[in-house]
Every structure is written in C-alpha cells, then in structure tokens.
Design an enzyme around this catalytic site. Sequence first.
Site, PDB file in Angstrom:
ATOM      1  N   CYS A  80      46.216  12.387  -2.614  1.00 52.04           N
ATOM      2  CA  CYS A  80      45.820  11.067  -2.110  1.00 52.04           C
ATOM      3  C   CYS A  80      44.973  10.419  -3.199  1.00 52.04           C
ATOM      4  CB  CYS A  80      45.086  11.166  -0.773  1.00 52.04           C
ATOM      5  SG  CYS A  80      43.456  11.916  -0.885  1.00 52.04           S
ATOM      6  N   CYS A 139      33.962   4.847   3.754  1.00 53.26           N
ATOM      7  CA  CYS A 139      34.976   4.196   4.587  1.00 53.26           C
ATOM      8  C   CYS A 139      36.184   3.773   3.760  1.00 53.26           C
ATOM      9  CB  CYS A 139      34.367   2.990   5.297  1.00 53.26           C
ATOM     10  SG  CYS A 139      33.157   3.439   6.558  1.00 53.26           S
TER      11      CYS A 139
END
Length: 367
Positions: A335, A201
């Site tokens: 990223c 997450c």
Amino acid sequence: MILAPLVAPVDTLSDRERERTARHAVLAGVGDEGQRRLTAAHVAVVGAGGLGSPVILALTAAGVGTITVIDDDVIEYANLQRQVIHRADDVGSPKVASALRAAAALSPETRIEPRRERLDADNASRLLAGSDLVIDGTDTFETRTVVAAACAALGLPLVWGVIQEFHAQVTVFWTDPPEGIPAIGLDDLYPAGSADDLPTCAEVGVLGSLCLTVGGMLATEAIKLITGVGEPLLGRLVVVDALSGTTREVPLRAASSAPPAPPAPEPRTPQTRPTTPEIDLDQLRAQQRAGAVVLDVREPHETATGVLPGSVLLPLGDLLADPSRVDADRVVVVCAHGIRARRAADVLRGRGVTASVLAGGLAGWRS
C-alpha cells in the site's frame, strides 16, 4: 459529578442575540443566565479541520462570545469530505479565514480571533492564554501532547477527542480542577510514547460524518463546563464505534491513584503475538519471481498513478469484506505506507495464507 459554572455571566444580552438563542432560554439548566455565561466565555479551538470545523460551528451557534481558532494550514480539496466549515471556493485559503467567514455569517456577535500559527511548545502558552477552556481538534499525538502540557501549565480544562477510521474517543482532562475533583491528564490515558506510531487519517482514512458526531460531543462538553449544566466527562472516556452504532464509557483515573498491582503470576514461557514479516523491494521481486502474488490494497485513485508490474489490485475494504477473493498461498501486500498492507496481511495470515508486507510501503520505495 456536578461542577460549578466555569464562567461568570455578562450582565445582559442584546435583543438580537436573545432572539437568536431563544431555544436556550427555555432549556432547563441553561436559561437566560446560562446563555449570558456562554456570551462571556472565551474558548480556544486548536485545529480547524475535521473535528475543529463542527466544534467552531456549534460553539458559534450556541453564542460563545469569543473563539480563538489556531491553525496554520490552508484548505485542500480533500479536506471537504469532513471539514464542514470550509467550501470548495475556499480551497487554497487559510483555514482560519474560512472559519472567520462562516462564524460571522452564523452569529455576528461572536468574535473569532484567528491565529494562523502552528502551535508548538514555544508558543502554546501564549496562544492559549486568556481562554477559559481549550478544545483539541488536532490530528497528531505530538501536537496533542503539547496542547495538554500547555493546558496543565495554565490550569485550563481540556476538552479532548480523537478520531480514526470509524472510531473515536472523547473525554475532558483537567490537571488543576476545583477542590475535591480528581486531577486527570492526557498521560493518564496515553502514557508518554504509547501512541507515537499511530497511523494518520491520510493513511487509514476517516468517516466524514463521524467528525460531525464527535465535534458535536466536544462542543457539548465545553457548553456544560461553561454553564455548569450536566456532568462533564471528567474521569470518564466515551468510546464511539460508528460501525456498530454504539458508545461505551470507560472509567478514567490518574495513574497515581490506580490500585496496587496484583501479585505477579508464576514465571512461564512468554508468548508473543506473531508479527507480519516485512521485506524490502528486492525481496519482493524475488518472491514474485518464485510465484508469490503481489497484492496492492490501495484505492483506485491511488493505483491510477502507477503500480508495481504484475500486481493484483484489490482495495482494502473489498478484501476485508470478502477475504476469500484472494486465492493464493503466498502473498506480498503493498500500500502507500504499509499501514493498510499490515492489516490485510493479518487477515490473510489468519486464513492460513503466507503473507508479508513491503516495509515502509510504496512511498518508501518511490525512487
């Protein structure tokens, strides 16, 4: 399928607890006896995070007599977006201490047994022993596998859920159910090794409000098993899609009971799904010098700490909402860890853009 109640009731409730849980007393299928079963129940909750927080609150409010909370972590400020049992003043404190405080304020007669330990293969059976059922609120498949194995060894039902981004799954595993009920375990949904490389997450995010929805579902499954009301999700997997506001049910059965495989088709040339090319930092710089755009899809709070020189900054959510904002023929997407970059690159490649990603993300090349 209707199951017998999992827990025998206590003889009586205190006057105060009877008043506090009065709405259960008039609830068809629960009533006074069901409430006394809840008071007698002992539930182990593994994890006091995004899923464990609403589970602990719901079970405490419902009047479950004993809740063992297993978590070795401390509260971080970034937890508060979804871990609703904790407060800003709790940052830096053990999560189990925060759970104890919140539960005591909600139901003084519920006993919380905090266990500030990281559950692993060596201590799982000890930590879960004595409970009537287990709810898994952990966030890695490594730990989920250990929890499932311990429940199987102890013969305990396992209320199970997983959540990521805007999606979730909820079911009940029980490898030693009552006679006539098919045994189903985690391996029947995720065979060993099939989920080892899922992103966390922290890498792809999670909708905080969805944690409350799924945590409530997990607590409801536990209450159904304890009281014998309704039909638990044994042999059924509920899939939640928050973006479309829908749920769907998928039948789940033991792999050993699956129907015979159909005859193999005639041999043909295999077709493989194209994979996004990965490059290293030196290759990225070479492509940038040759005219490729370096696209950083991290969030502003991440790019504020530093970016590769010459990068174009466009958060993933903005790119997904309008891919046409990327006006380039060749793109290298970066990223933090590479998960979001691959997703962005797949979208761009679908639009005809020559896209690759920085292998391992910026975290892998920090030095």
